[in-house]
Design a protein around this motif. Structure first.
Motif, short mmCIF file in Angstrom:
data_model
loop_
_atom_site.label_atom_id
_atom_site.label_comp_id
_atom_site.label_asym_id
_atom_site.label_seq_id
_atom_site.Cartn_x
_atom_site.Cartn_y
_atom_site.Cartn_z
N LEU A 198 0.85 -1.18 0.00
CA LEU A 198 0.00 0.00 0.00
C LEU A 198 0.89 1.24 0.00
O LEU A 198 1.65 1.47 0.94
CB LEU A 198 -0.91 0.01 1.23
N GLU B 161 0.88 5.08 0.28
CA GLU B 161 0.15 6.29 0.62
C GLU B 161 0.95 7.46 0.00
O GLU B 161 1.85 8.01 0.62
CB GLU B 161 0.03 6.44 2.13
N SER C 119 -2.95 5.05 -2.63
CA SER C 119 -3.86 5.69 -1.71
C SER C 119 -3.29 7.02 -1.24
O SER C 119 -2.31 7.53 -1.77
CB SER C 119 -4.12 4.73 -0.54
N LEU D 188 0.79 -7.30 4.63
CA LEU D 188 0.74 -5.91 4.19
C LEU D 188 1.99 -5.13 4.58
O LEU D 188 2.46 -5.23 5.71
CB LEU D 188 -0.48 -5.23 4.80
N THR E 64 2.88 -1.04 4.32
CA THR E 64 2.40 0.29 4.00
C THR E 64 3.57 1.25 3.98
O THR E 64 4.39 1.26 4.91
CB THR E 64 1.37 0.77 5.05
N CYS F 165 0.96 -1.55 9.14
CA CYS F 165 -0.42 -1.15 8.84
C CYS F 165 -0.45 0.36 8.73
O CYS F 165 0.50 1.05 9.12
CB CYS F 165 -1.41 -1.66 9.89
N HIS F 166 -1.52 0.90 8.19
CA HIS F 166 -1.54 2.33 7.85
C HIS F 166 -1.71 3.25 9.06
O HIS F 166 -1.58 4.46 8.92
CB HIS F 166 -2.62 2.62 6.80
#
Length: 375
Positions: free
Chosen positions: A18, A20, A68, A252, A254, A264-265
């Motif tokens: 992910l 960001e 994202s 995951l 991030t 994690c985010h």
């Protein structure tokens, strides 16, 4: 101690990456999962740095990519990043409010191989959508939905559900149907970051939640084979926690806008953890060797009641961020769990949500000036 608890976990690749890309966002949602102090993050990775991350993670075995933010389309290099991701073989998903999307940009994203777009709404009417995001974006979002359908993408609509819009679920689902949505994600707010700050306003009552589930089931039956509806219950109304991000450091990775790598985010809120940065370390070092990714991997870190719980392999003790927010200890059992010694904190919040009072504190919108006041 049970041998399963002390055995070192087998570490596979970070299957889901992910990115960001930025914390910049024109929306000011009161439930945003970005860190409350997001405004202090200004030194964003360059296009070349993001592409290096893509290549290193793909070499480790990453296969799914989320783009994202914030609002990723605030950057003008989303197309270049998506292009390289497609070339590397990722399945790519753009998570957007629609702000910054044009027909021309959408055509270019389609050309470079972007696979999937998730478009967010805050409610089904202009008045509530624009109030909850503190922007005038509802009409833009509807146009974006039309463009996404025109370009042959599956129509994926997301709406975060909470006390202020849960009673509108029937019209929210109807809106998605009229837009020709293939998938609708009704994601009940989980209480981290800005949502935790605004929890007294956002946590629905049990009656609201039950009515919403009935509405969702009615529509799910009606739309069977036409539109898939996903409905995620708030953690606070569960008796057992969810397996957070499929287990800390298992699936995951991030990467925040400034290059901070996290399991994690929302993890950057946790004290006592030094999160590595992709500017200083490779993805391989980060994933396999860093303390941040190893601290809560597997079961060896667990305290009681998690350490001897027969369900520890199902939920891995729940969410570390929620444990910190509610129990002030990232290594505690997630207080959502009825076995947690801190479960009363959740019960108390749920009890307050059954009341019809107006919270004393006002809603705090995700504005840079509000962020700076919490930095």
């Amino acid at each position: 101690m049970n041998a399963a608890v002390t055995t070192s976990p087998v570490v596979g690749p970070p299957l889901w990456l992910l990115l960001e890309l930025t914390y910049r966002c024109p929306l000011q949602c009161v439930f945003c999962y970005n860190p409350i102090d997001f405004a202090k993050v200004e030194d964003e990775l360059t296009t070349e740095e993001w592409i290096r991350v893509l290549r290193e993670a793909r070499a480790l075995g990453s296969v799914q990519l989320g783009l994202s933010g914030g609002e990723p389309l605030m950057r003008d290099d989303v197309e270049a990043i998506a292009d390289e991701a497609h070339r590397l073989g990722y399945y790519t998903n753009l998570i957007t409010s629609g702000v910054g999307l044009t027909r021309e940009r959408l055509s270019e994203l389609k050309r470079v191989g972007l696979d999937h777009i998730q478009l967010s709404f805050q409610d089904s009417t202009k008045e509530m959508n624009d109030f909850l995001s503190h922007t005038r974006t509802f009409e833009l979002k509807k146009r974006c939905a039309e463009w996404i359908k025109e370009h042959g993408y599956p129509m994926v609509v997301n709406c975060v559900i909470h006390r202020l819009n849960i009673d509108h679920l029937d019209t929210i689902i109807d809106m998605a149907v009229r837009m020709g949505a293939d998938y609708l994600e009704l994601a009940n707010t989980q209480y981290y970051s800005w949502a935790h700050l605004n929890r007294e306003h956002l946590l629905p009552s049990r009656e609201q939640l039950q009515k919403a589930e009935q509405t969702m089931q009615t529509w799910r039956e009606r739309m069977k084979g036409k539109m898939k509806i996903f409905f995620v219950v708030p953690d606070y109304y569960e008796q057992r926690p969810k397996k957070c991000v499929n287990g800390w450091g298992t699936t995951l990775a991030t990467i925040a806008p400034d290059g901070m790598a996290m399991p994690c985010h929302t993890a950057r809120m946790l004290p006592g953890l030094s999160f590595p940065n992709v500017r200083a370390r490779s993805m391989k070092e980060i994933w396999f060797d860093s303390d941040a990714f190893n601290r809560f991997r597997g079961q060896g870190w667990m305290k009681e009641p998690c350490a001897s719980c027969e369900e520890r392999e199902k939920d891995f003790g729940g969410c570390r961020c929620q444990a910190y927010l509610l129990a002030h200890d990232a290594a505690a059992a997630d207080p959502v769990c009825s076995k947690s010694p801190h479960h009363r904190v959740v019960v108390s919040a749920v009890e307050r949500a059954q009341q019809t009072r107006v919270p004393e504190a006002p809603l705090v919108f995700r504005r840079p000036e509000n962020s700076r006041s919490y930095s």
